[in-house]
Design a protein around this motif. Structure first.
Motif, mmCIF file in Angstrom:
data_model
loop_
_atom_site.group_PDB
_atom_site.id
_atom_site.type_symbol
_atom_site.label_atom_id
_atom_site.label_comp_id
_atom_site.label_asym_id
_atom_site.label_seq_id
_atom_site.Cartn_x
_atom_site.Cartn_y
_atom_site.Cartn_z
ATOM 1 N N LEU A 44 0.817 -1.215 0.000
ATOM 2 C CA LEU A 44 0.000 0.000 0.000
ATOM 3 C C LEU A 44 0.853 1.269 0.000
ATOM 4 O O LEU A 44 0.371 2.341 -0.368
ATOM 5 N N GLY A 45 2.099 1.150 0.447
ATOM 6 C CA GLY A 45 2.943 2.329 0.572
ATOM 7 C C GLY A 45 2.525 3.225 1.719
ATOM 8 O O GLY A 45 2.768 4.440 1.698
ATOM 9 N N VAL A 46 1.898 2.652 2.746
ATOM 10 C CA VAL A 46 1.378 3.415 3.877
ATOM 11 C C VAL A 46 1.660 2.632 5.162
ATOM 12 O O VAL A 46 1.526 1.408 5.195
ATOM 13 N N ARG A 47 2.059 3.354 6.217
ATOM 14 C CA ARG A 47 2.199 2.698 7.507
ATOM 15 C C ARG A 47 0.818 2.579 8.138
ATOM 16 O O ARG A 47 0.119 3.565 8.341
ATOM 17 N N LEU A 48 0.425 1.340 8.437
ATOM 18 C CA LEU A 48 -0.905 1.075 8.985
ATOM 19 C C LEU A 48 -0.907 0.978 10.496
ATOM 20 O O LEU A 48 -1.903 1.314 11.140
ATOM 21 N N LEU A 49 0.195 0.502 11.066
ATOM 22 C CA LEU A 49 0.270 0.279 12.508
ATOM 23 C C LEU A 49 1.474 0.985 13.101
ATOM 24 O O LEU A 49 2.558 0.993 12.511
ATOM 25 N N GLU A 50 1.278 1.562 14.288
ATOM 26 C CA GLU A 50 2.378 2.111 15.075
ATOM 27 C C GLU A 50 2.733 1.081 16.134
ATOM 28 O O GLU A 50 1.894 0.675 16.932
ATOM 29 N N THR A 59 -2.526 3.640 12.814
ATOM 30 C CA THR A 59 -2.320 5.031 12.447
ATOM 31 C C THR A 59 -3.651 5.595 11.940
ATOM 32 O O THR A 59 -4.602 4.834 11.689
ATOM 33 N N PRO A 60 -3.753 6.924 11.761
ATOM 34 C CA PRO A 60 -4.999 7.463 11.190
ATOM 35 C C PRO A 60 -5.334 6.825 9.837
ATOM 36 O O PRO A 60 -6.493 6.479 9.580
ATOM 37 N N GLN A 61 -4.308 6.639 8.980
ATOM 38 C CA GLN A 61 -4.555 5.972 7.700
ATOM 39 C C GLN A 61 -4.944 4.508 7.918
ATOM 40 O O GLN A 61 -5.800 3.965 7.212
ATOM 41 N N GLY A 62 -4.294 3.891 8.917
ATOM 42 C CA GLY A 62 -4.595 2.499 9.214
ATOM 43 C C GLY A 62 -6.018 2.313 9.702
ATOM 44 O O GLY A 62 -6.685 1.324 9.362
ATOM 45 N N MET A 63 -6.527 3.255 10.501
ATOM 46 C CA MET A 63 -7.897 3.132 10.994
ATOM 47 C C MET A 63 -8.904 3.280 9.863
ATOM 48 O O MET A 63 -9.917 2.561 9.820
ATOM 49 N N ARG A 64 -8.635 4.193 8.936
ATOM 50 C CA ARG A 64 -9.530 4.316 7.781
ATOM 51 C C ARG A 64 -9.494 3.048 6.931
ATOM 52 O O ARG A 64 -10.535 2.565 6.455
ATOM 53 N N PHE A 65 -8.292 2.494 6.752
ATOM 54 C CA PHE A 65 -8.164 1.254 5.974
ATOM 55 C C PHE A 65 -8.846 0.094 6.703
ATOM 56 O O PHE A 65 -9.443 -0.787 6.068
#
Length: 301
Positions: A44-50, A59-65
């Motif tokens: 995805l090219g995005v960090r999903l979890l901290e 992460t905010p992006q991870g919660m939306r995903f």
């Protein structure tokens, strides 16, 4: 990459807050789950979890995903079920949570016939009086008594149990029978230890309501202990009929102030607020609803 497995691992990581917990569910190792989630993040090219040494959160992006992934997994499961149609066989683990007394006294005996009927199904029954988070703790079905229900669960009313004042004949011979609700203040009253109203008891008789003080030196946090204490002549108690109907039928207990009663105790079957439920969970929900309606001391929903 197995996309469905990756989504499932990510979703459960968010819900459980632990990669190790996900690994236990998946029957694999924590490093394997970590690699699966990391591969999903790379794709995805995005960090999903901290991640830290003590916690894991989206992460905010991870919660939306996460919200979108729930829908994708639900659609996939529905598609699988539709494709299998009538050939689908219930299989896999069902996690059930129930109050300790009801689970021990009633529910435990119900599950053996279900397991015999469905040999590929496993059941994990956890008896716990607290209100669990179904999603976080991976519970498929929760049995809950009372009127307070979590807002984020799907609730199915399986029945209601009337609550009546009861005592043993020996106790009443020794201490006399109450003639009216106010007389209860002069009797030994056995109650659940953690009641919001404490020693106050509210009773109903048609349109009439009485709230009366009670007096008791014995309070206990387990319904089966209350049952045993009443049968042993310890005092008077207000009990749901599912707990004492057999003792009433055998005259080990008798009703006290029979025209007065407490508020009925409803029983709900809860499931997580997701559109799709596995076939095994749907079958057990239907089975439990049918069996609970047949229990002595229950009015069908």
């Amino acid at each position: 990459m197995d996309t469905i497995r990756s989504l499932r691992c990510f979703v459960r990581a968010v819900e459980l807050g632990s990669l190790s917990a996900v690994a236990r569910e998946e029957g694999t190792t924590q490093p394997t789950v970590s690699k699966i989630v990391a591969a999903l993040e790379r794709e995805l090219g995005v960090r999903l979890l901290e991640r830290s040494t003590t916690s894991l959160q989206a992460t905010p992006q991870g919660m939306r995903f996460y919200q979108r992934a729930l829908g994708v997994l639900a659609e996939y499961q529905e598609a699988v079920a539709e494709a299998r149609g009538q050939t689908e066989t219930p299989a896999g683990l069902i996690r059930v949570n129930a109050p300790a007394a009801f689970g021990q006294f009633c529910l435990n005996a119900m599950l053996a016939p279900f397991l015999a009927r469905h040999p590929q199904v496993d059941i994990e029954l956890i008896l716990d009086d607290r209100m669990v988070d179904l999603v976080k703790e991976g519970v498929d079905i929760a049995v809950r008594q009372g009127r307070e229900l979590p807002p984020d669960a799907i609730a199915r009313l399986a029945g209601s149990s009337p609550r009546q004042l009861v005592a043993s004949p020996d106790y009443l011979r020794a201490h006399g029978k109450p003639k009216q609700p106010q007389d209860l203040a002069r009797h030994d009253y056995i109650r659940f230890a953690w009641l919001a109203d404490g020693d106050l008891l509210t009773l109903y008789n048609g349109e009439h309501t009485e709230t009366v003080p009670t007096r008791g030196r014995y309070r206990v946090n387990h319904a089966l202990a209350i049952r045993e204490a009443l049968a042993a002549g310890g005092g008077i108690g207000l009990c749901p009929l599912w707990l004492v109907q057999d003792l009433l039928d055998s005259d080990a207990l008798v009703r006290v102030l029979p025209r007065w009663h407490g508020q009925e105790q409803p029983l709900h079957l809860l499931s997580p607020s997701r559109r799709y439920q596995p076939l095994r969970a749907r079958l057990l929900l239907d089975y439990l609803a049918e069996q609970i309606a047949l229990l002595p001391g229950y009015n069908a929903s």
